[in-house]
Motif scaffolding. Sequence first.
Motif, PDB file in Angstrom:
ATOM      1  N   GLU A  54      -3.798  38.394 -17.804  1.00 65.12           N
ATOM      2  CA  GLU A  54      -3.974  37.139 -17.042  1.00 65.12           C
ATOM      3  C   GLU A  54      -5.067  37.299 -15.995  1.00 65.12           C
ATOM      4  OE1 GLU A  54      -0.089  36.547 -15.421  1.00 65.12           O
ATOM      5  OE2 GLU A  54       0.808  36.097 -17.369  1.00 65.12           O
ATOM      6  N   TYR A  86      21.127  34.832  -1.584  1.00 67.49           N
ATOM      7  CA  TYR A  86      21.599  33.488  -1.942  1.00 67.49           C
ATOM      8  C   TYR A  86      23.093  33.324  -1.637  1.00 67.49           C
ATOM      9  CZ  TYR A  86      17.371  32.263  -4.652  1.00 67.49           C
ATOM     10  OH  TYR A  86      16.105  31.947  -5.058  1.00 67.49           O
ATOM     11  N   ASP A 125      11.976  34.719  -9.043  1.00 63.99           N
ATOM     12  CA  ASP A 125      11.205  33.470  -9.108  1.00 63.99           C
ATOM     13  C   ASP A 125      10.355  33.440 -10.378  1.00 63.99           C
ATOM     14  OD1 ASP A 125      12.280  33.152  -6.616  1.00 63.99           O
ATOM     15  OD2 ASP A 125      10.435  33.660  -5.533  1.00 63.99           O
ATOM     16  N   GLN A 126       9.685  34.570 -10.640  1.00 64.92           N
ATOM     17  CA  GLN A 126       8.808  34.655 -11.809  1.00 64.92           C
ATOM     18  C   GLN A 126       9.597  34.412 -13.094  1.00 64.92           C
ATOM     19  OE1 GLN A 126       5.583  34.914 -11.830  1.00 64.92           O
ATOM     20  NE2 GLN A 126       5.511  34.881 -14.054  1.00 64.92           N
ATOM     21  N   ARG A 176       1.782  35.119 -25.247  1.00 63.15           N
ATOM     22  CA  ARG A 176       0.829  34.077 -24.833  1.00 63.15           C
ATOM     23  C   ARG A 176      -0.562  34.691 -24.676  1.00 63.15           C
ATOM     24  NH1 ARG A 176       0.502  32.454 -19.099  1.00 63.15           N
ATOM     25  NH2 ARG A 176      -0.888  30.670 -18.932  1.00 63.15           N
TER      26      ARG A 176
ATOM     27  N   PHE B 129       6.605  30.047 -25.506  1.00 62.27           N
ATOM     28  CA  PHE B 129       6.601  30.575 -24.139  1.00 62.27           C
ATOM     29  C   PHE B 129       6.413  29.423 -23.161  1.00 62.27           C
ATOM     30  CE2 PHE B 129       2.463  31.219 -26.288  1.00 62.27           C
ATOM     31  CZ  PHE B 129       1.723  30.236 -25.657  1.00 62.27           C
ATOM     32  N   VAL B 130       6.627  29.736 -21.877  1.00 60.79           N
ATOM     33  CA  VAL B 130       6.281  28.782 -20.833  1.00 60.79           C
ATOM     34  C   VAL B 130       4.945  29.244 -20.274  1.00 60.79           C
ATOM     35  CG1 VAL B 130       6.923  27.866 -18.567  1.00 60.79           C
ATOM     36  CG2 VAL B 130       8.690  28.277 -20.302  1.00 60.79           C
ATOM     37  N   GLY B 131       3.982  28.363 -20.211  1.00 58.86           N
ATOM     38  CA  GLY B 131       2.625  28.768 -19.830  1.00 58.86           C
ATOM     39  C   GLY B 131       2.431  28.989 -18.349  1.00 58.86           C
ATOM     40  N   VAL B 132       3.148  29.975 -17.793  1.00 57.88           N
ATOM     41  CA  VAL B 132       2.924  30.299 -16.379  1.00 57.88           C
ATOM     42  C   VAL B 132       2.394  31.722 -16.268  1.00 57.88           C
ATOM     43  CG1 VAL B 132       4.691  28.759 -15.461  1.00 57.88           C
ATOM     44  CG2 VAL B 132       5.330  31.094 -16.060  1.00 57.88           C
ATOM     45  N   ASN B 133       1.477  31.914 -15.336  1.00 54.92           N
ATOM     46  CA  ASN B 133       0.996  33.256 -15.042  1.00 54.92           C
ATOM     47  C   ASN B 133       1.913  33.923 -14.034  1.00 54.92           C
ATOM     48  OD1 ASN B 133      -1.148  32.905 -16.714  1.00 54.92           O
ATOM     49  ND2 ASN B 133      -2.689  32.757 -15.092  1.00 54.92           N
ATOM     50  N   THR B 134       1.705  35.224 -13.848  1.00 51.92           N
ATOM     51  CA  THR B 134       2.476  35.941 -12.830  1.00 51.92           C
ATOM     52  C   THR B 134       2.015  35.511 -11.446  1.00 51.92           C
ATOM     53  OG1 THR B 134       2.636  37.812 -14.313  1.00 51.92           O
ATOM     54  CG2 THR B 134       3.116  38.229 -11.997  1.00 51.92           C
ATOM     55  N   GLY B 135       2.999  35.247 -10.565  1.00 52.66           N
ATOM     56  CA  GLY B 135       2.689  34.897  -9.186  1.00 52.66           C
ATOM     57  C   GLY B 135       2.650  33.400  -8.964  1.00 52.66           C
ATOM     58  N   THR B 137       4.943  31.314  -8.343  1.00 52.55           N
ATOM     59  CA  THR B 137       6.015  30.486  -8.892  1.00 52.55           C
ATOM     60  C   THR B 137       6.956  30.047  -7.778  1.00 52.55           C
ATOM     61  OG1 THR B 137       7.181  32.530  -9.410  1.00 52.55           O
ATOM     62  CG2 THR B 137       5.956  31.514 -11.183  1.00 52.55           C
ATOM     63  N   PRO B 138       7.603  28.900  -7.939  1.00 48.93           N
ATOM     64  CA  PRO B 138       8.506  28.431  -6.874  1.00 48.93           C
ATOM     65  C   PRO B 138       9.772  29.298  -6.795  1.00 48.93           C
ATOM     66  CG  PRO B 138       8.608  26.974  -8.779  1.00 48.93           C
ATOM     67  CD  PRO B 138       7.516  27.958  -9.043  1.00 48.93           C
ATOM     68  N   ASP B 139      10.485  29.171  -5.694  1.00 53.64           N
ATOM     69  CA  ASP B 139      11.732  29.911  -5.514  1.00 53.64           C
ATOM     70  C   ASP B 139      12.686  29.640  -6.680  1.00 53.64           C
ATOM     71  OD1 ASP B 139      13.445  31.382  -3.271  1.00 53.64           O
ATOM     72  OD2 ASP B 139      14.721  29.928  -4.306  1.00 53.64           O
ATOM     73  N   GLY B 140      13.398  30.662  -7.074  1.00 55.05           N
ATOM     74  CA  GLY B 140      14.319  30.562  -8.210  1.00 55.05           C
ATOM     75  C   GLY B 140      15.329  29.433  -8.079  1.00 55.05           C
ATOM     76  N   ASN B 141      15.653  29.071  -6.836  1.00 58.89           N
ATOM     77  CA  ASN B 141      16.621  28.003  -6.626  1.00 58.89           C
ATOM     78  C   ASN B 141      15.952  26.655  -6.329  1.00 58.89           C
ATOM     79  OD1 ASN B 141      19.135  28.924  -7.202  1.00 58.89           O
ATOM     80  ND2 ASN B 141      19.627  29.592  -5.112  1.00 58.89           N
ATOM     81  N   VAL B 143      14.498  24.642  -8.343  1.00 52.62           N
ATOM     82  CA  VAL B 143      14.848  23.647  -9.362  1.00 52.62           C
ATOM     83  C   VAL B 143      16.279  23.913  -9.834  1.00 52.62           C
ATOM     84  CG1 VAL B 143      14.139  22.610 -11.555  1.00 52.62           C
ATOM     85  CG2 VAL B 143      12.453  23.826 -10.153  1.00 52.62           C
ATOM     86  N   LEU B 188      15.562  23.630 -20.787  1.00 55.83           N
ATOM     87  CA  LEU B 188      15.334  23.942 -19.377  1.00 55.83           C
ATOM     88  C   LEU B 188      14.203  23.093 -18.795  1.00 55.83           C
ATOM     89  CD1 LEU B 188      15.405  27.844 -19.709  1.00 55.83           C
ATOM     90  CD2 LEU B 188      17.195  26.392 -18.722  1.00 55.83           C
ATOM     91  N   GLN B 190      11.910  24.061 -16.930  1.00 52.30           N
ATOM     92  CA  GLN B 190      10.640  24.816 -16.977  1.00 52.30           C
ATOM     93  C   GLN B 190       9.914  24.629 -18.308  1.00 52.30           C
ATOM     94  OE1 GLN B 190      13.537  26.095 -15.965  1.00 52.30           O
ATOM     95  NE2 GLN B 190      13.222  26.881 -13.899  1.00 52.30           N
TER      96      GLN B 190
END
Lengths: 638, 251
Positions: A54, A86, A125-126, A176, B129-135, B137-141, B143, B188, B190
């Motif tokens: 990436e 949490y 989060d990732q 990907r 896959f979900v097209g997100v790169n590393t870094g 990203t929003p907080d796990g909670n 959404v 999901l 995401q």
Amino acid sequence: MKLESKVPTGSLPDKWTEYKKHQKLVNPANKRKYSVIVVGTGLAGSSAAATLAELGYEVRAFCFQDSPRRAHSIAAQGGINAAKNYQNDGDSVWRLFYDTIKGGDFRAREANVHRLAEVSVSIIDQCAAQGVPFAREYGGLLDNRSFGGAQVSRTFYCRGQTGQQLLLGAYQALSRQISYGAVKMFSRTEMLDLVVIDGKARGIVTRNLETGKVESHSADAVVLATGGYSNAFYLSTNAVGCNVTATYRAHKRGALFANPCYTQIHPTCIPVSGDHQSKLTLMSESLRNDGRVWVPKNPADIGKHPTQVPDAERDYFLERLYPSYGNLAPRDVSSRGAKRVCDEGRGVGAGGRGVYLDFAEAIKRKTKPKVEALYGNLFDMYQRITGENGYDQPMRIYPALHYTMGGLWVDYELMSNVEGLFVVGEANFSDHGANRLGASALMQGLADGYFVLPYTLTRYFADVKTDRKPVDHPEFKRHEEEVLTGVKKLLSIKGKKTTTEFHREAGKLIWDNVGMSRTKQSCEQTVARMKELRAEFWENVNVPGSHDNLNQALERAGRVADFLEFGELLALDALTREESCGGHFREEYQYPDGEAKRDDEHFIHAAAWEYQGGDKTPLRHQEPMNYETVKPSVRSYK
Amino acid sequence: MKFTIKVWRQKNRTDAGRMAEYAVDGITPDMSFLEMMDQLNEQLIKAGEEPVAFDHDCREGICGSCNMMINGQAHGPERGATTCQVHMRSFRDGDRLVVEPWRAAAFPVIRDLVVDRSAFDRVIQSGGFVGVNTGGTPDGNAVPIPKVDQDRAMDAAQCIGCGACVAACPNASAMLFLSAKVGHLGALPQGQPERKARVKTMVAAHDREGFGHCTNIGECEAACPKEISTEFIMQLNRDYITSALSAVVRG
């Protein structure tokens, strides 16, 4: 040799932040000029390969399995730690850091562990953003469970398949990048040598497992993410293919191997049922949240059906010995507890090597459907293997080899002493000290791959010009030749014993002598016997078939040959570490109550071994573990 | 226990292959099917023959490596189990066991029981896959996800990519595998931004690899070691139609 850990100066909580703030970067247009080889596609390898691609580096990834998705990270069941707090139960980055340092019995590098705790929150989060289906509460927020060695609930999980779901997240990120052409993937390809030219790691030599073709790959940096060496013990919970070959062969090319005696024995495995056994199965430690571990108080009761032993006649030994952690005492402590009661003749099941894990009370308290929802697949797995139903009667468990904390020595930037050779995940030695806490392996693998290596490798590249050697360079040719000669040698011996026979014998030797407890004598015997076994192997092994096609017996023979050398190093390290700490328990060094007795005055260091060639004894170097912030104390879970 | 093992032997991709028969003795009911195969292989090596090649790794039903047709059934007689989870107590002493590789045009045999399943990797590469790169990203909670959706995603995500669904299907269709990934990400939040494009590109990749079409036979669900439901194929069809009717879909 001076081992430079390159830990940044400054206060512990600021080291990583400061490092990132001041590190040199590589301009996006220049990134594509740098190439990286990543060997292994478990959590650390897949996440590293995807993330580096990436960023724009040219990446090639290798795995011996038929698909990168099958790496053994997939088998981790329980969960992944993160200091999210949490649950509002008092967790913090500091607490995760401290628990991990203490869990490692004050033998890990402070700065690495603090960084691990810091980035743990980003991992969750990732993964959530990638679509990893973490367990959730009815309100839609993430759920947590508690795990060994912690007094907070910080473990995130996906039913009993956390490793699989995290690996699929990383595998999909990798897929990907493959689809974009940013990563070139080589499956069914095994690394058999590291090529070092002018003191720098320049590439690897691989064997295509389908065609047998031996070839070289050249790059600006090599990343090993090849996991641990539990299979040196033959029986372990690792996948049958897991091996030490990549790291050991790198060791033979100059990389130091640190703390090989730090091995983790997991307390909740299904006991051995007979000699045919090819591997052991672990059941997640999360079971110890609700299961109570016991054996009969009276050895006369061991033959009785467990439900016929009244509560007053049971010894809930973990709750008795470690009242504040109880059944959630750390893995090494729990394993030794089980060994102790079995040694006293109170073990249950085949060969008296088992203790009960009882859910009767949990089912009464929580109801059976709730227990089923939490652990259903683990109960199914137990029933499938043993033919017994864990809801109606207690399960039987016994410790087994599970994880190895030792690995190639790396500095703060995860680079080994060989310039340009980086080591991530279980394959390195840095974060877990002498013992790893539950749910920390997944955390470390992903921390290294997603959030640490992409920074530190960039810092490395910023300082070096790209200088890829052509694969027809004489050194590459020489290494290829050596690999091919080694492969042909194995096939030419045509002896009487199979590779498996050697492996089983060596594994039993190590398990009996350098397993849950060790002595000076048992380690010395192992060192001596390993030499004999190795000599016999090279004269009397029978490897059928040829080298120019798919030959699984040949693959295995190469790996076992390395285990036979490595096993000696493991025993030697256990011999020279004259103290007990974490998973390394020397019987000579214990408190009167049987707890491990550390010797901080002489052994608060990592032992990093330098290969000397042939049968020469390797050199032992030391990296002192400087505890600037934490004060090492007696690790008590009472 | 004694068994007669009739097993597929094939030297390489181009060899015609044949069935060979071997006798094994001294098998215990607690042995796994693969441990029985290990014993057969040790026996073959001792006799100067080449062992039977087969894929295996974790031996606890999660890596998806092992793949054998045992007496015509993908992964053998036990429901919800991989080959490595089958134990010899499932058979009768003296049985004759027929062991074959997965049979499908998209899974060419490499040697003996080892097949090439890289087609699955390419199907995932086409959009699984979900097209997100590393870094970043929003907080796990950030959404919240309703538990029912999360559970549904998890039901689908359990797929281990072993290929039993393809081996069991008379059409050698990989729709169950495909629908598990589409169903996982589609359940999901995401997975929503790419949902319509994903189903389109993945179905195209599936067809390109030479997997057959689904004709609702249901063998796949019966053979699936993770017991993934064919309901996900229904969902896949619905998503595919929605995607086809959408005005603009990339891919």
